[in-house]
Design a protein around this motif. Structure first.
Motif, PDB file in Angstrom:
ATOM      1  N   THR A  37       8.053  34.513 -14.949  1.00 53.68           N
ATOM      2  CA  THR A  37       7.416  33.346 -14.946  1.00 53.68           C
ATOM      3  C   THR A  37       7.294  32.682 -13.654  1.00 53.68           C
ATOM      4  O   THR A  37       8.165  32.849 -12.810  1.00 53.68           O
ATOM      5  N   CYS A  38       6.511  31.984 -13.452  1.00 56.86           N
ATOM      6  CA  CYS A  38       6.409  31.262 -12.295  1.00 56.86           C
ATOM      7  C   CYS A  38       7.538  30.179 -12.040  1.00 56.86           C
ATOM      8  O   CYS A  38       8.078  30.026 -11.075  1.00 56.86           O
ATOM      9  N   ALA A  39       8.043  29.540 -13.290  1.00 57.24           N
ATOM     10  CA  ALA A  39       9.247  28.760 -13.093  1.00 57.24           C
ATOM     11  C   ALA A  39      10.551  29.440 -12.902  1.00 57.24           C
ATOM     12  O   ALA A  39      11.222  28.896 -11.938  1.00 57.24           O
ATOM     13  N   ASN A  42      10.043  30.424  -8.986  1.00 56.29           N
ATOM     14  CA  ASN A  42      10.407  29.150  -8.199  1.00 56.29           C
ATOM     15  C   ASN A  42      12.092  28.912  -8.207  1.00 56.29           C
ATOM     16  O   ASN A  42      12.539  28.815  -6.982  1.00 56.29           O
ATOM     17  N   ALA A  43      12.717  28.660  -9.146  1.00 56.73           N
ATOM     18  CA  ALA A  43      14.097  28.860  -9.207  1.00 56.73           C
ATOM     19  C   ALA A  43      14.748  29.841  -8.583  1.00 56.73           C
ATOM     20  O   ALA A  43      15.495  29.308  -7.563  1.00 56.73           O
ATOM     21  N   ASP A  61       3.087  31.162 -17.773  1.00 57.39           N
ATOM     22  CA  ASP A  61       3.301  29.622 -17.536  1.00 57.39           C
ATOM     23  C   ASP A  61       2.432  28.883 -16.728  1.00 57.39           C
ATOM     24  O   ASP A  61       1.722  27.810 -17.149  1.00 57.39           O
ATOM     25  N   ARG A  62       2.087  29.323 -15.429  1.00 56.34           N
ATOM     26  CA  ARG A  62       1.121  28.918 -14.675  1.00 56.34           C
ATOM     27  C   ARG A  62       0.749  30.005 -13.615  1.00 56.34           C
ATOM     28  O   ARG A  62       1.190  31.050 -13.344  1.00 56.34           O
ATOM     29  N   THR A  70       3.298  25.685  -3.654  1.00 59.26           N
ATOM     30  CA  THR A  70       4.449  25.136  -3.633  1.00 59.26           C
ATOM     31  C   THR A  70       5.381  25.530  -2.528  1.00 59.26           C
ATOM     32  O   THR A  70       5.848  25.069  -1.843  1.00 59.26           O
TER      33      THR A  70
END
Length: 240
Positions: A37-39, A42-43, A61-62, A70
């Motif tokens: 996922t995007c989240a 990112n993490a 998710d996005r 970002t």
């Protein structure tokens, strides 16, 4: 086999593609991190600071474009988009937001590895030398002397106008990567109106003529129709 141990983050929700790309990269000597996922992407990006990201746009998710937006606020790590979206608008949007390259699914394994190497080389080159370093760029018969602002094809100097030289030098600095029309126009003229794109196309037609290439046959500057231009990758020490 390369022991470069560059860290590559794959953000892809389709398990079979994620696993395939992970295996392909690991076989070529890269360390691989994966996210669904995007989240998660990112993490992992923030905690592992990868050297390159391979990103799908259609995440659960996005939108992957959010990830590019970002990351580009603070980081310069190369991002290669690997997506089933193939419209010119999608490619232009991703590249203008700061993606380094765009590969459409389905893709060839050799092409993906070549683009990864090109993105990592360009990134290292820019980090160590800064924009438009002194010295020389060579790709096959094309040679650019940045200090003297001269361009040669097979040893013969090609007389370019100042604007034409600036376009060729800019593309060479991002060799192996497609640059959108808007990105080139902004860098050369600082404008983005429709007239400027026309100006770019006129200059590019003159460059191609001077390079001695027939329409549709330019071994050095490739036209990604509706998207932008790509200078062929610089001759460099290839990773084994």
């Amino acid at each position: 086999m390369s022991n470069n141990k560059f860290k590559i983050l794959i953000i892809e929700d389709e398990a079979n593609i994620r696993s395939f790309v992970e295996t392909l990269l690991a076989t070529n000597g890269y360390q691989v991190l994966t996210a669904r996922t995007c989240a998660m992407g990112n993490a992992l990006f923030l905690s592992h600071n990868p050297d390159l990201v391979i990103l799908d746009l259609g995440l659960p998710d996005r939108d992957g474009l959010e990830f590019i937006r970002t990351v580009r606020k603070r980081f310069a790590a190369p991002i290669i988009v690997l997506s089933a979206r193939t419209t010119e608008q999608d490619k232009v949007a991703a590249l203008d937001l700061g993606a380094n390259d765009y590969i459409s699914k389905p893709f060839g394994t050799a092409e993906l590895i070549a683009r990864v190497r090109a993105a990592l080389r360009t990134s290292r080159h820019a980090a160590s030398a800064g924009a438009l370093p002194g010295g020389r760029f060579t790709a096959g018969g094309l040679s650019i002397d940045y200090d003297r602002r001269q361009v040669f094809i097979n040893g013969q100097e090609v007389k370019l106008t100042q604007t034409e030289y600036n376009i060729v030098a800019l593309l060479s600095e991002h060799s192996g990567r497609v640059m959108t029309y808007a990105a080139i126009v902004r860098a050369i003229w600082g404008e983005t109106d429709c007239g400027s794109t026309k100006k770019l196309q006129v200059n590019m037609a003159n460059i191609r003529k001077k390079f001695g290439s027939r329409p549709g046959d330019n071994p050095y500057i490739l036209n990604e129709l509706g998207v932008g231009y790509r200078m062929v990758d610089e001759d460099a020490e290839k990773e084994p």
